[in-house]
Design a protein around this motif. Structure first.
Motif, short mmCIF file in Angstrom:
data_model
loop_
_atom_site.label_atom_id
_atom_site.label_comp_id
_atom_site.label_asym_id
_atom_site.label_seq_id
_atom_site.Cartn_x
_atom_site.Cartn_y
_atom_site.Cartn_z
N UNK A 40 0.84 -1.20 0.00
CA UNK A 40 0.00 0.00 0.00
C UNK A 40 0.87 1.25 0.00
N UNK A 41 0.23 2.39 -0.24
CA UNK A 41 0.91 3.68 -0.19
C UNK A 41 0.90 4.16 1.25
N UNK A 42 2.06 4.56 1.77
CA UNK A 42 2.11 5.03 3.17
C UNK A 42 2.48 6.50 3.28
N UNK A 43 2.75 7.14 2.14
CA UNK A 43 3.07 8.56 2.19
C UNK A 43 3.22 9.14 0.80
N UNK A 44 3.00 10.43 0.71
CA UNK A 44 3.18 11.14 -0.56
C UNK A 44 3.57 12.58 -0.26
N UNK A 45 4.73 12.97 -0.75
CA UNK A 45 5.21 14.33 -0.54
C UNK A 45 5.22 15.09 -1.84
N UNK A 46 5.82 16.25 -1.82
CA UNK A 46 5.82 17.11 -3.00
C UNK A 46 6.62 16.51 -4.15
N UNK A 47 7.61 15.66 -3.81
CA UNK A 47 8.39 15.09 -4.91
C UNK A 47 8.55 13.58 -4.84
N UNK A 48 7.93 12.93 -3.87
CA UNK A 48 8.06 11.49 -3.78
C UNK A 48 6.79 10.79 -3.35
N UNK A 49 6.65 9.52 -3.76
CA UNK A 49 5.56 8.65 -3.31
C UNK A 49 6.21 7.48 -2.58
N UNK A 50 5.67 7.16 -1.40
CA UNK A 50 6.31 6.15 -0.55
C UNK A 50 5.38 4.94 -0.41
N UNK A 51 5.94 3.76 -0.67
CA UNK A 51 5.16 2.53 -0.63
C UNK A 51 5.69 1.58 0.45
N UNK A 52 4.77 0.89 1.10
CA UNK A 52 5.15 -0.24 1.93
C UNK A 52 5.15 -1.46 1.03
N UNK A 53 6.26 -2.19 1.01
CA UNK A 53 6.40 -3.34 0.12
C UNK A 53 6.85 -4.57 0.88
N UNK A 54 6.56 -5.73 0.28
CA UNK A 54 7.10 -6.99 0.81
C UNK A 54 8.28 -7.40 -0.05
N UNK A 55 9.39 -7.64 0.61
CA UNK A 55 10.58 -8.10 -0.09
C UNK A 55 10.41 -9.59 -0.34
N UNK B 98 15.64 18.42 -13.58
CA UNK B 98 16.99 18.10 -13.10
C UNK B 98 17.17 18.39 -11.61
N UNK B 99 16.55 19.47 -11.15
CA UNK B 99 16.67 19.84 -9.74
C UNK B 99 16.03 18.78 -8.84
N UNK B 100 14.84 18.30 -9.23
CA UNK B 100 14.14 17.29 -8.44
C UNK B 100 14.90 15.96 -8.46
N UNK B 101 15.43 15.60 -9.62
CA UNK B 101 16.23 14.37 -9.72
C UNK B 101 17.47 14.47 -8.84
N UNK B 102 18.11 15.64 -8.86
CA UNK B 102 19.31 15.86 -8.03
C UNK B 102 18.98 15.74 -6.55
N UNK B 103 17.82 16.26 -6.13
CA UNK B 103 17.39 16.16 -4.72
C UNK B 103 17.17 14.70 -4.34
N UNK B 104 16.55 13.95 -5.24
CA UNK B 104 16.26 12.54 -4.99
C UNK B 104 17.57 11.75 -4.86
N UNK B 105 18.50 12.04 -5.76
CA UNK B 105 19.80 11.36 -5.73
C UNK B 105 20.60 11.76 -4.49
#
Length: 259
Positions: free
Chosen positions: A19-34, A54-61
Motif C-alpha cells: 500500500x501507499x504510506x506517504x506522498x510528498x511534493x516530490x516522492x511517493x512512498x510505498x510499503x512493500x514486501x521483499x 533536473x533539480x528534483x532528480x538531483x534532490x532525490x539522488x
C-alpha cells in the motif's frame, strides 16, 4: 496528477507493493514486501511528473547519497536504488512506529514538560550523529519523527545537505562557507526549538480569547524558557550541540527538583 502504482505490482522483481504510506511534493512512498526475505521494506519513488526536472532528480539522488552514509538504528537503512523505464526508486528499511504528528492529532497524545524535554534529548542525539558526519537534516518537523514507546526515529532526508567541502578547519575554508555551515547547523537547532514548543503546547488549553506569546501562555521552568529562547534565536543562538546539552541538562534538573 501522479497516480500511485497499484497494490500487488512487483518492482525490480523483488518488491511487491502492499500500500501507499506517504506522498510528498516530490516522492511517493510505498510499503512493500521483499519477496526474497518476506520482510517489509519501504520503497520511495520520485514522482513521475518530476523525473524530467533536473533539480528534483538531483534532490532525490542526494537523499540516496545521504542515506547511504548513515548507519544508525533510529534512522532508515538504505538497501538499494534502481530505475525502471525512466522512473527512479530507492529501498530502505521499514520502521514500525507511529508518526508523531498522527499521535498528536489523531490519538490526541499530549506531552508534559518533562516528556517534551526527553524527546528533545533523543532528537538531539540523532542530530549530533548527523552533524558529526557533516550532514544537516534541514527538515526537522513532527511529520518526520516516528515514536515507539519512548524511542524516537528520524526519517525523510529529502532536504538534507551534506558538507562536501574537503576542509574542516575554519582556517582552511572560506568565511562564506563557514557561515553557510553554521547557518545550516543553526537551522536544525531552530527546528528542534519549534518541535519542543509544539510538544509543550499539546497540554495547553486556551482560556484567553486573545492569543498571547508562548512565554505567557505556557507555564514552564525558567531553564526550559531559556533553552527555547536560544534554540529559537530569540536570545543568542547556540553555536554547537555541547552548549545545547548543557542547558538541556539544566532544564531536566529543574524538573527533577519539582518532583
Amino acid at each position: 496528477m501522479d497516480k500511485p502504482i497499484k497494490k500487488g505490482t512487483v518492482l525490480n522483481e523483488h518488491y511487491e507493493i502492499l500500500n501507499v504510506i506517504g506522498a510528498g511534493s516530490y516522492g511517493i512512498v510505498y510499503l512493500c514486501k521483499e519477496l526474497r526475505t518476506n520482510e517489509n521494506r519501504v520503497v520511495k519513488q520520485l514522482r513521475p511528473s518530476k523525473r524530467r526536472n533536473q533539480k528534483e532528480v538531483a534532490m532525490f539522488e542526494n537523499e540516496i547519497t545521504v542515506l547511504g552514509m548513515l548507519n544508525h538504528k533510529n534512522i532508515p537503512m538504505l538497501f538499494e536504488a534502481f530505475s525502471n523505464n525512466g522512473h527512479l526508486y530507492y529501498v530502505m528499511s521499514f520502521i514500525e512506529a507511529d508518526n508523531l504528528e498522527d499521535q498528536i492529532f489523531f490519538n490526541k497524545k499530549t506531552f508534559n514538560e518533562e516528556e517534551s524535554l526527553l524527546i528533545l534529548t533523543h532528537l538531539l542525539e540523532l542530530v549530533d550523529y548527523l552533524h558529526k558526519k557533516d550532514i544537516y537534516h534541514q527538515d526537522l518537523r513532527i511529520p518526520n519523527i516516528l515514536i515507539k514507546n519512548t524511542e524516537i526515529f528520524l526519517i525523510d532526508f529529502g532536504l538534507s545537505k551534506h558538507r562536501t567541502d574537503p576542509f574542516h578547519s575554519s582556517s582552511s575554508s572560506s568565511p562564506n562557507k563557514q557561515r553557510n555551515f553554521l547557518e545550516m547547523k543553526q537551522q536544525d537547532y531552530y527546528d528542534l526549538g519549534e518541535i519542543l514548543l509544539y510538544l509543550l503546547y499539546t497540554t495547553y488549553s486556551s482560556k484567553n480569547k486573545k492569543a498571547l506569546p508562548w512565554t505567557e501562555e505556557l507555564s514552564l521552568e525558567k531553564e526550559t524558557v531559556y533553552l527555547l529562547k536560544r534554540l529559537l534565536q530569540i536570545k543568542e543562538p547556540y553555536l554547537n550541540i555541547s552548549e545545547i546539552l548543557t542547558d538541556l541538562h539544566a532544564a531536566h534538573k529543574a524538573k527533577e527538583k519539582v518532583y
